[in-house]
Design an enzyme around this catalytic site. Sequence first.
Site, PDB file in Angstrom:
ATOM      1  N   ASP A  27      23.139  -6.033   2.051  1.00  0.00           N
ATOM      2  CA  ASP A  27      23.696  -4.775   2.517  1.00  0.00           C
ATOM      3  C   ASP A  27      23.016  -3.541   1.931  1.00  0.00           C
ATOM      4  O   ASP A  27      22.951  -2.507   2.569  1.00  0.00           O
ATOM      5  CB  ASP A  27      25.186  -4.686   2.168  1.00  0.00           C
ATOM      6  CG  ASP A  27      25.960  -5.878   2.704  1.00  0.00           C
ATOM      7  OD1 ASP A  27      25.573  -6.387   3.760  1.00  0.00           O
ATOM      8  OD2 ASP A  27      26.924  -6.293   2.049  1.00  0.00           O
ATOM      9  N   CYS A  28      22.574  -3.634   0.688  1.00  0.00           N
ATOM     10  CA  CYS A  28      22.015  -2.448   0.043  1.00  0.00           C
ATOM     11  C   CYS A  28      20.987  -2.875  -0.991  1.00  0.00           C
ATOM     12  O   CYS A  28      20.779  -4.067  -1.232  1.00  0.00           O
ATOM     13  CB  CYS A  28      23.109  -1.601  -0.599  1.00  0.00           C
ATOM     14  SG  CYS A  28      23.887  -2.397  -2.018  1.00  0.00           S
ATOM     15  N   CYS A  31      21.725  -5.386  -3.689  1.00  0.00           N
ATOM     16  CA  CYS A  31      21.638  -6.804  -3.321  1.00  0.00           C
ATOM     17  C   CYS A  31      20.239  -7.342  -3.616  1.00  0.00           C
ATOM     18  O   CYS A  31      20.081  -8.472  -4.087  1.00  0.00           O
ATOM     19  CB  CYS A  31      21.960  -6.987  -1.840  1.00  0.00           C
ATOM     20  SG  CYS A  31      23.638  -6.513  -1.374  1.00  0.00           S
ATOM     21  N   CYS A 404      26.319   2.084  -5.803  1.00  0.00           N
ATOM     22  CA  CYS A 404      25.956   1.631  -4.453  1.00  0.00           C
ATOM     23  C   CYS A 404      25.324   2.744  -3.624  1.00  0.00           C
ATOM     24  O   CYS A 404      24.253   2.582  -3.041  1.00  0.00           O
ATOM     25  CB  CYS A 404      27.187   1.090  -3.728  1.00  0.00           C
ATOM     26  SG  CYS A 404      27.818  -0.458  -4.378  1.00  0.00           S
ATOM     27  N   ASP A 446     -12.656  11.664  10.572  1.00  0.00           N
ATOM     28  CA  ASP A 446     -13.962  11.254  11.072  1.00  0.00           C
ATOM     29  C   ASP A 446     -14.114  11.861  12.467  1.00  0.00           C
ATOM     30  O   ASP A 446     -13.106  12.179  13.124  1.00  0.00           O
ATOM     31  CB  ASP A 446     -14.026   9.726  11.140  1.00  0.00           C
ATOM     32  CG  ASP A 446     -15.299   9.248  11.808  1.00  0.00           C
ATOM     33  OD1 ASP A 446     -16.384   9.663  11.382  1.00  0.00           O
ATOM     34  OD2 ASP A 446     -15.183   8.464  12.771  1.00  0.00           O
ATOM     35  N   THR A 448     -16.571  10.745  15.340  1.00  0.00           N
ATOM     36  CA  THR A 448     -16.778   9.813  16.446  1.00  0.00           C
ATOM     37  C   THR A 448     -15.697   8.746  16.484  1.00  0.00           C
ATOM     38  O   THR A 448     -15.464   8.036  15.510  1.00  0.00           O
ATOM     39  CB  THR A 448     -18.156   9.141  16.333  1.00  0.00           C
ATOM     40  OG1 THR A 448     -19.159  10.158  16.266  1.00  0.00           O
ATOM     41  CG2 THR A 448     -18.419   8.238  17.520  1.00  0.00           C
ATOM     42  N   ASP A 645     -11.552   5.354  12.301  1.00  0.00           N
ATOM     43  CA  ASP A 645     -11.370   4.300  13.301  1.00  0.00           C
ATOM     44  C   ASP A 645     -11.022   2.957  12.681  1.00  0.00           C
ATOM     45  O   ASP A 645     -10.863   1.966  13.386  1.00  0.00           O
ATOM     46  CB  ASP A 645     -12.607   4.164  14.188  1.00  0.00           C
ATOM     47  CG  ASP A 645     -13.857   3.781  13.394  1.00  0.00           C
ATOM     48  OD1 ASP A 645     -13.724   3.394  12.221  1.00  0.00           O
ATOM     49  OD2 ASP A 645     -14.960   3.861  13.959  1.00  0.00           O
TER      50      ASP A 645
END
Length: 762
Positions: A27-28, A31, A404, A446, A448, A645
Amino acid sequence: MADGVQRAGTTLPDGGEALAWRLEGMDCASCVAKVEGALARMPGVSAVEANLMGERLTLRLDRSAGPEATPETVERRLAAIGHPATRLAPPGAPATHRAREAASEAHARGEAFLHAHGDEDDDEAAEGRRWWQTAKGRLVLGLGALVAAAWGLSHLLPREAYWIYLAATLVALWPFGRRAVALARAGNPFSIETLMCVAALGAVAIGAAEEAAVVVFLFALGELLENVAAGRARAGIRALVELIPRTARRERADGAVEAVPAERLGVGDLVRVRPGDRVPCDGEIIEGRSSLDESPVTGESVPVPRGPGEPVLAGSVNADGNLRVRVTRAAADNTLARIARMVEEATASRAPTQRLVERFARWWTPGAMGAALLTILVPPLLFGGDWWTWTYRGLALLLVACPCALVISVPAAVASGLSAGARRGLLVKGGAALEAIGAARTVAFDKTGTLTAGRPRVTDVVPLAAGADDAAVLRSAAAVEAGSSHPLARSVVEAAAAHGIAPPPATEAGTVPGKAVFATVEGRRVEVGSPRHAAEAGAALPAAAAARIEALEAEGKTVVAVLSGGAPLGLLAFRDEPREDAAAGMAALRGLGVTPVMLTGDNERTGRAVAGALGMEVRAQLLPEDKLRVIEAMKADGPVVMVGDGINDAPALAAASVGVAMGGGTDVALEAADAALVRERVMGVAELVALSRATVANIRQNVGIALGLKALFLVTTLAGVTGLWIAILADTGATVLVTANALRMLRWRPAAVPGPSTEAPA
């Protein structure tokens, strides 16, 4: 995955075994800490990693460490601390969920991944189950009925009310007490369960049994609300996989079409996609034309026309034409599956703020217990205070101190931000990168393939040697470039083909990194490289050529020299146009206070011509090592994002604070950088910055809510204004508030990116 833990049941080189489980009740963030702490001390167990949003546990197990080093022992300990686990089968083994739909060989084609992504989750959204059908939902209903019954009986039997509430409290405490003891034995004596149990038992001891029963009920209710909220956050990741249709229309060898589970499609299979159908695989169109709605995968709102030879993505919707598609990726490896896997793994990567909060929380809980003890002892012993009053306030302080809300505040916001980005083609590999992107004041691009489309074409051919013509220059250059995948090389080969020129074979091919390529063509060494390389090689260009190069570069063109036998043969000029949204993307970055800079290996004039049109700074004529030096220098002034790229720019991407790969659908882009853009849009970089800043703002709001409420109720508790049940309700309320605030990030839209004037800065 930590230390190479990749698949359940995989034997590692050192003899250990990589295992994976699906966990319930995650749950959190506390845990995660409980699971990792409880298992880290077990013999033979190492590389423990619990994923909150993926509900997944991976670890390395060395069975030779002793009789206790077994998967069954791990599962018993997990069950004892409140997280029952289901072991994920190794690849090739049948899975319960899909076995009803497909034969066992589907696993070999990717079912293991789909099975591991939440098909059997124990949260409110999984398998259509509602909160009251889950284990935690049934516990809350049972405790609620127990407390309600005790309340009713206390009115019928007022003298016995204390004992009725005591019985209800002890029954309600049983599951949490067992968990607290198991955690203490596993080395975590200061768990949230311990705080709650001590406070409830202390309340019973001072006669506040009614409040103790309500405290336990509210604690269980808080856990249920966390479970429901976490399930909704996970739904964003699960929805990606669910976009893939369950069945596909596969073409048999005789041309007939059969319906098969999409998981059974293999590379090379042919499928038919009708208008209105969702594409069941990553593939290539063999026959037919249509417009495809790729918005579920890339966020692209406008349908994209596709025809023979063009790619299609699993999960996209075929708008208006019949398509025949060849499968290019198995189910486990298609774009949606890889995106979902990457987002799930990214949620396991802790952001710097999250690490800080978790370190703080480790000291917070024992510190809170010490403060509660001092609250109980100091006023009565030193100032004559009433023991009952200060014991009650000290116990309430314990409940106020439950961390919590604080520990869930960061991972909930990060997970929501990652999911929101993934839905729109903005992939980030973890909270650390997500935080850093928004902090950057410089983004380096970059040219190209990043700022430009990466598809340059030959615009000018200039023969230089006596008797040479355009065809001779293209013929020699194409022979050298025929084996290269570089964009300029492809454009030379395409230009030669367009002129009907068949290049001769080349041998002894090689490269001068960052400068030229060469090969032996018809007995002569032919080189294709920059004019600077030609000068360094001793091939003096005529004065007229130098003037022509200057004129071409002033037009924003890239010029290369072709040398044959060490003498100039000719010049080739290329131009690669900026992407359609490049100027708007630069304007959006400037509107966010970020400075865009182009880093290119092209000459100064070409770089300035392109950068000037986009309104950005430029550093030109950079070799790969030069880009690294520029990035390092920029980092001295703050975080730097590098966009490339994902292939040629790998060193610069790695050197930057955050590397962003353009073209997130490729293997390299998904693996090489810290973030990737599925849609090849420059505007996506500004959207990443806006997403990062929105997420960081959400984190700050959450931490402020959690700490602010803690501080408020700390004061009211010590002043005697609020009591036990208000204290636990405040903690539950804070947890729900920060989770709900984090879930707002799921509605984030790229439209939040400002759109200022596109005028270049002075």
